[in-house]
Design a protein around this motif. Structure first.
Motif: not given
Length: 446
Positions: A37-43, A45-51, A88-90, A172-176
């Motif tokens: 669900x989180x991937x479908x919601x957030x990816x 925006x990243x795919x479209x270029x949000x920094x 990872x998806x982001x 550890x899970x990859x959040x920046x």
């Protein structure tokens, strides 16, 4: 003057551009499909270029503190490790991702959601101090219910440790970036606010709680960048005498920057969880939609009470009408006294507005509700001209049904129709090669 397309730094992390998706409720929960669900919601925006993508308010404890239905909790290390699929998806799209950590305190569902209170009678709100007299008077109407547990000094330290522990697992899970929910009437805000905080220990200075949280994050997660929202309670009703002024909010920001926070998000609002944090039109369509009536009745304790809440919402919409970039003046003042990035969000709706804010009021601009109508909005904004504007009408029909457990999506036909027209015209597709070359050249120039 920095360009929207140019990178910037939050701590040691390079964000590829200055457009970010600000935190929204994803209503993903913690079930077996939560990560998907989180991937479908957030990816998108990243795919479209949000920094930078900011995951919405996420709870640091396993029970209590939930301010709205469906919020995700990061109290369990095994669950948090699964969120690496999201990060990872982001990252696959070149974006960075932050997680906003929160506890609702007196704003939690155990205060305002009648059905939740019935199902969880053992839950107490965590409170900085005994609930203010005005809130207790409001509780006499039956819309709110306070059975608050005032945190001891040791318990405040334990709560700060929970923030630090969750932050470490998220890193550890990859959040920046770790983003603290320091405003919008959550528990951190309640520590900062003189309306809520009347403690006589070291945490009577509410900034001290944010300092201890940062110490916990640094001890457990190293140098992961940390940013926080900071409130100015300038929209508090006149009957509220004790509240944070803009001057005090600027001072808090300066102190946090000196202490080691890597970025700041100053925002204005009330001391209450009301329309001051969203502004805009009265969401008549949402309040009259038959699909949500039973959910409203469950939340507010019956159909009559739900209708009274809607009337209150209508009154608030008259008081807190939409203002373009309503946090810009506060952000501008903060930016003059700190050397860390200042991020501005709230009522930003056009590319021309973004260009004017950057380098003046802020170092990056964020949008929230417009993403409900345009999940791939960054493609249109980053590749558009100065006349580009979002299709969102700030009608708030997306937000109110969340009280009934519905997802945050645009529900306004005219807005959806325009988004559909743009989608068919290819407005949400990007040629990423040019933007990557531009970002690289900006890094070289810096």
């Amino acid at each position: 003057m920095p360009r929207l397309e140019s990178p910037f730094q939050i701590g040691g992390v390079t964000v590829p551009n200055r457009l970010y998706r600000s935190p929204l409720l994803e209503c993903a929960g913690n079930g077996s499909d939560a990560v998907d669900c989180l991937i479908s919601e957030l990816e998108p925006a990243a795919e479209a270029g949000a920094g930078l993508i900011c995951q919405g308010a996420t709870l640091v404890r396993g029970e209590g503190g939930c301010a709205a239905p469906g919020m995700t909790r990061v109290h369990d290390r095994a669950f948090v490790s699964e969120l690496s699929r999201l990060t990872d998806a982001i990252h696959d799209h070149g974006g960075k991702i932050a997680v906003q950590l929160e506890h609702g305190g007196l704003r939690s569902m155990e205060t305002w959601h009648a059905g939740y209170r019935r199902a969880n009678p053992e839950l107490e709100q965590l409170a900085v101090s005994s609930p203010p007299r005005l809130l207790r008077a409001m509780a006499a109407t039956g819309f709110l219910d306070y059975d608050a547990h005032v945190l001891t000094t040791d318990e405040v330290y334990e709560l700060a440790a929970d923030f630090g522990r969750s932050a470490a697992w998220c890193a550890d899970a990859g959040y920046d970036v770790i983003h603290l929910a320091g405003a919008n009437m959550g528990l951190i805000h309640q520590f900062l606010s003189p309306f809520y905080n009347r403690r006589n220990d070291e945490f009577g200075d509410g900034v001290r709680f944010l300092e201890v949280i940062l110490d916990e994050i640094r001890s457990r997660a190293g140098d992961v960048p940390v940013m926080t929202k900071v409130p100015a309670e300038t929209a508090a009703p006149p009957v509220v005498r004790r509240h944070l002024s803009a001057d005090e909010a600027v001072g808090i920001c300066a102190r946090l920057a000196d202490y080691g926070y890597d970025a700041l998000v100053p925002v204005e609002g009330s001391v209450f969880w009301d329309a001051s944090i969203v502004k805009g039109q009265f969401p008549k369509r949402a309040w009259t939609d038959d699909r949500y009536q039973s959910g409203y009745a469950e939340a507010f304790g019956g159909q009559l009470r739900a209708r009274l809440v809607a009337v209150g919402n209508w009154i608030e919409s008259k008081v807190y009408d939409f203002e373009p970039a309503w946090n810009a003046d506060l952000c501008r003042r903060v930016r003059r006294v700190v050397e860390v990035p200042v991020l501005c969000e709230g009522g930003i709706r056009g590319r021309d507005e973004m260009d004017r804010l950057l380098g003046d009021a802020c170092d990056a601009v964020g949008l929230g509700r417009p993403f409900y109508a345009e999940p791939r909005l960054p493609a249109r904004v980053l590749d558009g001209d100065r006349e580009t504007r979002v299709v969102c009408e700030s009608c708030n029909n997306c937000a109110v049904p969340q009280a009934a457990g519905a997802n945050g999506v645009c529900r306004t036909p005219a807005v959806l129709q325009e988004a559909g027209r743009l989608r068919k015209a290819g407005a949400y597709e990007r040629d990423t090669s040019e933007s990557v070359d531009l970002a690289a050249s900006d890094v070289d120039r810096s």
